[in-house]
Design an enzyme around this catalytic site. Structure first.
Site, PDB file in Angstrom:
ATOM      1  N   SER A 178       0.824  -1.202   0.000  1.00  0.00           N
ATOM      2  CA  SER A 178       0.000   0.000   0.000  1.00  0.00           C
ATOM      3  C   SER A 178       0.864   1.261   0.000  1.00  0.00           C
ATOM      4  O   SER A 178       0.339   2.354  -0.185  1.00  0.00           O
ATOM      5  CB  SER A 178      -0.884   0.020   1.248  1.00  0.00           C
ATOM      6  OG  SER A 178      -0.052   0.079   2.394  1.00  0.00           O
ATOM      7  N   CYS A 207       2.912  -7.142   1.673  1.00  0.00           N
ATOM      8  CA  CYS A 207       1.960  -6.468   2.556  1.00  0.00           C
ATOM      9  C   CYS A 207       1.167  -7.553   3.296  1.00  0.00           C
ATOM     10  O   CYS A 207       0.544  -8.401   2.654  1.00  0.00           O
ATOM     11  CB  CYS A 207       1.027  -5.626   1.687  1.00  0.00           C
ATOM     12  SG  CYS A 207      -0.368  -4.916   2.563  1.00  0.00           S
ATOM     13  N   THR A 257      -1.495  -7.166   5.155  1.00  0.00           N
ATOM     14  CA  THR A 257      -2.935  -6.930   5.046  1.00  0.00           C
ATOM     15  C   THR A 257      -3.469  -7.458   3.715  1.00  0.00           C
ATOM     16  O   THR A 257      -4.524  -8.104   3.668  1.00  0.00           O
ATOM     17  CB  THR A 257      -3.229  -5.411   5.175  1.00  0.00           C
ATOM     18  OG1 THR A 257      -2.547  -4.920   6.332  1.00  0.00           O
ATOM     19  CG2 THR A 257      -4.698  -5.135   5.299  1.00  0.00           C
ATOM     20  N   CYS A 297       3.247  -6.271   9.939  1.00  0.00           N
ATOM     21  CA  CYS A 297       2.924  -5.296   8.884  1.00  0.00           C
ATOM     22  C   CYS A 297       4.263  -4.851   8.339  1.00  0.00           C
ATOM     23  O   CYS A 297       5.193  -4.554   9.112  1.00  0.00           O
ATOM     24  CB  CYS A 297       2.160  -4.110   9.471  1.00  0.00           C
ATOM     25  SG  CYS A 297       2.068  -2.679   8.371  1.00  0.00           S
ATOM     26  N   HIS A 320       5.255  -2.219   7.063  1.00  0.00           N
ATOM     27  CA  HIS A 320       5.690  -0.856   7.394  1.00  0.00           C
ATOM     28  C   HIS A 320       6.485  -0.825   8.709  1.00  0.00           C
ATOM     29  O   HIS A 320       7.326   0.055   8.897  1.00  0.00           O
ATOM     30  CB  HIS A 320       4.478   0.073   7.551  1.00  0.00           C
ATOM     31  CG  HIS A 320       3.950   0.618   6.267  1.00  0.00           C
ATOM     32  ND1 HIS A 320       3.220  -0.141   5.382  1.00  0.00           N
ATOM     33  CD2 HIS A 320       4.036   1.868   5.721  1.00  0.00           C
ATOM     34  CE1 HIS A 320       2.867   0.615   4.348  1.00  0.00           C
ATOM     35  NE2 HIS A 320       3.352   1.831   4.527  1.00  0.00           N
TER      36      HIS A 320
HETATM   37  N1  DGL Z   1       2.263  -2.618   4.791  1.00  0.00           N
HETATM   38  C1  DGL Z   1       0.989  -3.183   4.934  1.00  0.00           C
HETATM   39  C2  DGL Z   1       0.948  -4.432   5.751  1.00  0.00           C
HETATM   40  O1  DGL Z   1       1.926  -5.138   5.745  1.00  0.00           O
HETATM   41  C3  DGL Z   1      -0.250  -2.366   4.893  1.00  0.00           C
HETATM   42  C4  DGL Z   1      -0.336  -1.202   5.761  1.00  0.00           C
HETATM   43  C5  DGL Z   1      -1.590  -0.401   5.471  1.00  0.00           C
HETATM   44  O2  DGL Z   1      -1.691   0.095   4.359  1.00  0.00           O
HETATM   45  O3  DGL Z   1      -2.434  -0.310   6.361  1.00  0.00           O
HETATM   46  O4  DGL Z   1      -0.022  -4.760   6.362  1.00  0.00           O
END
Ligand code: DGL
Length: 284
Positions: free
Chosen positions: A33, A95, A97, A205, A207
Site C-alpha cells: 500500500s 503487505c 494486510t 505489517c 511498514h
Molecule cells: N504494509 C501493509 C501491511 O503489511 C499495509 C499497511 C496499510 O496500508 O495499512 O499490512
C-alpha cells in the site's frame, strides 16, 4: 482454477490475463500500500542482486489496514493485472494486510508464483522463553479470519496478544517517524505488552520494520523483535528455482519504482528509505 496462457478468467472485479510464458530475465513484481514493502524489496535486492524488480506503492489508497476486504481485493487484482501486462515472472505481495485478504483469490486466478508475507508467529512461539508473544498488525489484519486461524494454531501453548496499531502506517507514510507523535503512539501500543511480560514481538505489517529502531528503543534488549523479510525472500528464491526462473544474467538487475501518489515528497521518502536517490514513476 488455474489460468492457462492466453485464456482470460473473469474474477469478481476484473479479468486477469497471462500474456506469455515467463522467461528468467522477466522482472519480479513487488507491491504494498506504500513504502512498507520496501523493507521486503531491500532484502530481495541484497540476496538476489541480478533480478529486475518492479515495485508498486499504492499510496493513494493507503492505509489498506482501514479498508474493507473487498476493497483490498479489488486493489490487489488491479495491481496484479498491471504486473501481468508488464510480463513479470512472479509477484510478491509485500503487505500482510493484502496477503491475508487477497492472496488466496489471486493464486486461484493466475498461474505464476505469488509469494505473500506470513507473520513469524511460529518462530516467535518457538523462541519465546515464557511463551508470551505479541504481534503488531493493522486493523484489517487483526479482523481477518485467515490470520486469526493462524494465531489459533499456536494458542494451545503460547499466549498470543494481537495488537492493532492504527495511525502508525499513516505516520510512516508522512515521513513522521522521528516525531513525538510517533513515539507516543508506539509507547501506547508497546508499554501494555511489556507490562504483560511479552518477551517476543512479531512485526505483522511490512511498514513496521521501518520503525524497528524506535520499537527496540522502547522494548529494550530483552525483547526479541521478529521481521519477515528474510523468510519471504527465501520463499521467493525457492519458487523461482522450482520454476527455473532464477535470472542467470551476471549484471545487476534493474529496479523501477512506481506510486499511485506520485509527488516530489514521495520520491524523497522512497530515496531516503532505499538509501539511494531513485526516480519514482507514476502508477498506473
Ligand atoms: N504494509 C501493509 C501491511 O503489511 C499495509 C499497511 C496499510 O496500508 O495499512 O499490512
Amino acid at each position: 482454477m488455474l489460468l492457462q496462457n492466453n485464456i482470460d478468467i473473469q474474477t469478481a472485479n476484473l479479468t486477469l490475463k497471462n500474456e506469455r510464458p515467463a522467461v528468467n530475465t522477466d522482472a519480479i513484481g513487488i507491491f504494498d500500500s506504500g513504502v512498507g514493502g520496501l523493507s521486503i524489496a531491500q532484502c530481495i535486492e541484497k540476496q538476489l542482486p541480478n533480478e529486475n524488480l518492479l515495485y508498486v506503492a499504492d499510496t493513494l489508497h493507503a492505509p489498506y489496514g482501514e479498508k474493507s476486504p473487498q476493497f483490498i481485493q479489488q486493489r490487489v487484482n488491479e495491481i496484479a493485472q498491471w504486473f501481468i501486462e508488464r510480463n513479470v515472472k512472479a509477484i510478491v505481495v509485500a503487505c500482510n494486510t493484502a496477503t491475508v485478504n487477497a492472496i488466496d483469490q489471486l493464486r486461484q486466478t493466475i498461474s505464476m508464483p505469488v509469494i505473500g508475507v506470513e507473520p513469524a508467529i511460529k518462530p516467535a512461539a518457538n523462541l519465546s522463553k515464557n511463551k508470551k508473544i505479541a504481534i503488531l498488525v493493522t486493523k484489517a489484519t487483526a479482523e481477518n479470519q485467515r490470520f486469526l486461524a493462524l494465531v489459533g494454531q499456536y494458542s494451545y501453548n503460547t499466549q498470543v496478544t494481537i495488537q492493532p496499531c492504527p495511525g502508525l502506517v499513516e505516520l510512516i507514510e508522512q515521513d513522521k517517524k522521528n516525531t513525538a507523535e510517533c513515539k507516543s503512539l508506539l509507547n501506547a501500543y508497546l508499554l501494555p505488552l511489556l507490562a504483560k511480560g511479552v518477551d517476543t514481538i512479531v512485526l505483522g505489517c511490512t511498514h513496521y520494520p521501518l520503525v524497528s529502531d524506535l520499537i527496540k528503543d522502547i522494548c529494550g534488549n530483552d525483547v526479541v523483535i521478529m521481521e519477515t523479510a528474510q523468510p519471504v525472500t527465501e520463499q521467493l528464491q525457492r519458487q523461482l528455482k522450482l520454476h527455473q526462473l532464477i535470472n542467470s544474467n551476471s549484471r545487476l538487475g534493474t529496479k523501477a519504482f512506481y506510486s499511485s501518489m506520485h509527488c516530489s515528497k514521495q520520491q524523497a521518502l522512497f530515496s531516503h528509505i532505499w538509501q539511494r536517490p531513485l526516480q519514482l514513476k507514476h502508477y498506473p
